[in-house]
Design a protein around this motif. Sequence first.
Motif, PDB file in Angstrom:
ATOM      1  N   UNK A  68       0.827  -1.211   0.000  1.00  0.00           N
ATOM      2  CA  UNK A  68       0.000   0.000   0.000  1.00  0.00           C
ATOM      3  C   UNK A  68       0.862   1.262   0.000  1.00  0.00           C
ATOM      4  N   UNK A  69       2.041   1.182   0.608  1.00  0.00           N
ATOM      5  CA  UNK A  69       2.948   2.324   0.661  1.00  0.00           C
ATOM      6  C   UNK A  69       3.891   2.413  -0.526  1.00  0.00           C
ATOM      7  N   UNK A  70       3.757   1.477  -1.476  1.00  0.00           N
ATOM      8  CA  UNK A  70       4.604   1.501  -2.664  1.00  0.00           C
ATOM      9  C   UNK A  70       5.986   0.918  -2.457  1.00  0.00           C
ATOM     10  N   UNK A  71       6.188   0.136  -1.417  1.00  0.00           N
ATOM     11  CA  UNK A  71       7.489  -0.475  -1.140  1.00  0.00           C
ATOM     12  C   UNK A  71       7.568  -1.865  -1.780  1.00  0.00           C
ATOM     13  N   UNK A  72       8.473  -2.015  -2.711  1.00  0.00           N
ATOM     14  CA  UNK A  72       8.663  -3.300  -3.382  1.00  0.00           C
ATOM     15  C   UNK A  72       9.261  -4.325  -2.428  1.00  0.00           C
ATOM     16  N   UNK A 119      -0.703 -17.633  20.985  1.00  0.00           N
ATOM     17  CA  UNK A 119       0.513 -17.048  20.431  1.00  0.00           C
ATOM     18  C   UNK A 119       0.325 -15.594  20.031  1.00  0.00           C
ATOM     19  N   UNK A 120       1.389 -14.836  20.187  1.00  0.00           N
ATOM     20  CA  UNK A 120       1.398 -13.440  19.760  1.00  0.00           C
ATOM     21  C   UNK A 120       2.715 -13.212  19.033  1.00  0.00           C
ATOM     22  N   UNK A 121       2.622 -12.648  17.840  1.00  0.00           N
ATOM     23  CA  UNK A 121       3.814 -12.353  17.061  1.00  0.00           C
ATOM     24  C   UNK A 121       3.843 -10.854  16.765  1.00  0.00           C
ATOM     25  N   UNK A 122       4.978 -10.227  17.040  1.00  0.00           N
ATOM     26  CA  UNK A 122       5.140  -8.800  16.793  1.00  0.00           C
ATOM     27  C   UNK A 122       6.375  -8.606  15.918  1.00  0.00           C
ATOM     28  N   UNK A 123       6.212  -7.836  14.829  1.00  0.00           N
ATOM     29  CA  UNK A 123       7.356  -7.515  13.984  1.00  0.00           C
ATOM     30  C   UNK A 123       7.366  -6.022  13.699  1.00  0.00           C
ATOM     31  N   UNK A 124       8.561  -5.508  13.544  1.00  0.00           N
ATOM     32  CA  UNK A 124       8.737  -4.114  13.142  1.00  0.00           C
ATOM     33  C   UNK A 124       9.365  -4.160  11.756  1.00  0.00           C
ATOM     34  N   UNK A 125       8.738  -3.473  10.809  1.00  0.00           N
ATOM     35  CA  UNK A 125       9.202  -3.517   9.423  1.00  0.00           C
ATOM     36  C   UNK A 125       9.354  -2.117   8.856  1.00  0.00           C
ATOM     37  N   UNK A 126      10.227  -2.019   7.872  1.00  0.00           N
ATOM     38  CA  UNK A 126      10.417  -0.759   7.176  1.00  0.00           C
ATOM     39  C   UNK A 126      10.700  -1.013   5.711  1.00  0.00           C
ATOM     40  N   UNK A 127      10.403  -0.037   4.890  1.00  0.00           N
ATOM     41  CA  UNK A 127      10.654  -0.115   3.459  1.00  0.00           C
ATOM     42  C   UNK A 127      12.166  -0.277   3.241  1.00  0.00           C
ATOM     43  N   UNK A 128      12.540  -1.149   2.302  1.00  0.00           N
ATOM     44  CA  UNK A 128      13.951  -1.412   2.046  1.00  0.00           C
ATOM     45  C   UNK A 128      14.290  -1.108   0.588  1.00  0.00           C
ATOM     46  N   UNK A 129      15.455  -0.541   0.379  1.00  0.00           N
ATOM     47  CA  UNK A 129      15.915  -0.276  -0.976  1.00  0.00           C
ATOM     48  C   UNK A 129      16.887  -1.356  -1.439  1.00  0.00           C
ATOM     49  N   UNK A 130      17.414  -2.151  -0.504  1.00  0.00           N
ATOM     50  CA  UNK A 130      18.341  -3.230  -0.849  1.00  0.00           C
ATOM     51  C   UNK A 130      17.595  -4.377  -1.524  1.00  0.00           C
ATOM     52  N   UNK A 131      18.361  -5.285  -2.101  1.00  0.00           N
ATOM     53  CA  UNK A 131      17.791  -6.462  -2.746  1.00  0.00           C
ATOM     54  C   UNK A 131      17.352  -7.488  -1.711  1.00  0.00           C
ATOM     55  N   UNK A 132      16.459  -8.372  -2.125  1.00  0.00           N
ATOM     56  CA  UNK A 132      15.941  -9.431  -1.262  1.00  0.00           C
ATOM     57  C   UNK A 132      17.095 -10.314  -0.793  1.00  0.00           C
ATOM     58  N   UNK A 133      17.115 -10.609   0.504  1.00  0.00           N
ATOM     59  CA  UNK A 133      18.169 -11.428   1.092  1.00  0.00           C
ATOM     60  C   UNK A 133      17.666 -12.035   2.396  1.00  0.00           C
ATOM     61  N   UNK A 134      17.732 -13.350   2.489  1.00  0.00           N
ATOM     62  CA  UNK A 134      17.271 -14.043   3.697  1.00  0.00           C
ATOM     63  C   UNK A 134      18.134 -13.679   4.907  1.00  0.00           C
ATOM     64  N   UNK A 135      19.442 -13.521   4.697  1.00  0.00           N
ATOM     65  CA  UNK A 135      20.339 -13.214   5.823  1.00  0.00           C
ATOM     66  C   UNK A 135      20.022 -11.854   6.427  1.00  0.00           C
ATOM     67  N   UNK A 136      19.689 -10.890   5.599  1.00  0.00           N
ATOM     68  CA  UNK A 136      19.410  -9.551   6.120  1.00  0.00           C
ATOM     69  C   UNK A 136      17.917  -9.325   6.362  1.00  0.00           C
ATOM     70  N   UNK A 137      17.115 -10.385   6.234  1.00  0.00           N
ATOM     71  CA  UNK A 137      15.676 -10.353   6.490  1.00  0.00           C
ATOM     72  C   UNK A 137      14.962  -9.300   5.647  1.00  0.00           C
TER      73      UNK A 137
END
Length: 157
Positions: A68-72, A119-137
């Motif tokens: 919704x925010x335009x973050x790929x 169960x309760x799951x909480x995540x903090x996320x932000x738009x990223x300009x880097x490429x997809x990478x499992x190590x850097x989440x």
Amino acid sequence: MKKILILSILLTGCSTAYQPHALLGQQGFAETQLSQNHFRVTFKGNEKTSQERASDFALLRASELMIAGGCTNFKVLNSANENIGSLAFPQSHKVNAFSSSIENRILGNSDGSSKLYSPKSTIEVGCATENVSAESRIYASASINESIKNKYQIGMK
């Protein structure tokens, strides 16, 4: 008494659906916008929801917000999983194996008090300009969204 029985059957039939946080039972997802394209997302399930499902649904909601925010791509900055316990009613009668766990507690068909965990799951996320990478989440917003919706058959007829 009939109303309590019907309500207990409705509430215990299955794990928490993918839905916004509801006041009754406080289950579902909720988010807080921390800054532009930076969110804290929480998903809380019921006693029949797995931790994996709660984590997936928090991630799904994050992907929707990023799209919704335009973050790929987006990055998971922090994450936490916990099991929230609540006391069940203390009882003195035998368990009825053919009834749901909540119905047994309401009707007094349980041996002693017990604790339920949700169960309760909480995540903090932000738009990223880097490429997809499992190590850097870093995740591809559309890919995660589609993958989780397919896994749980959300929005499919």
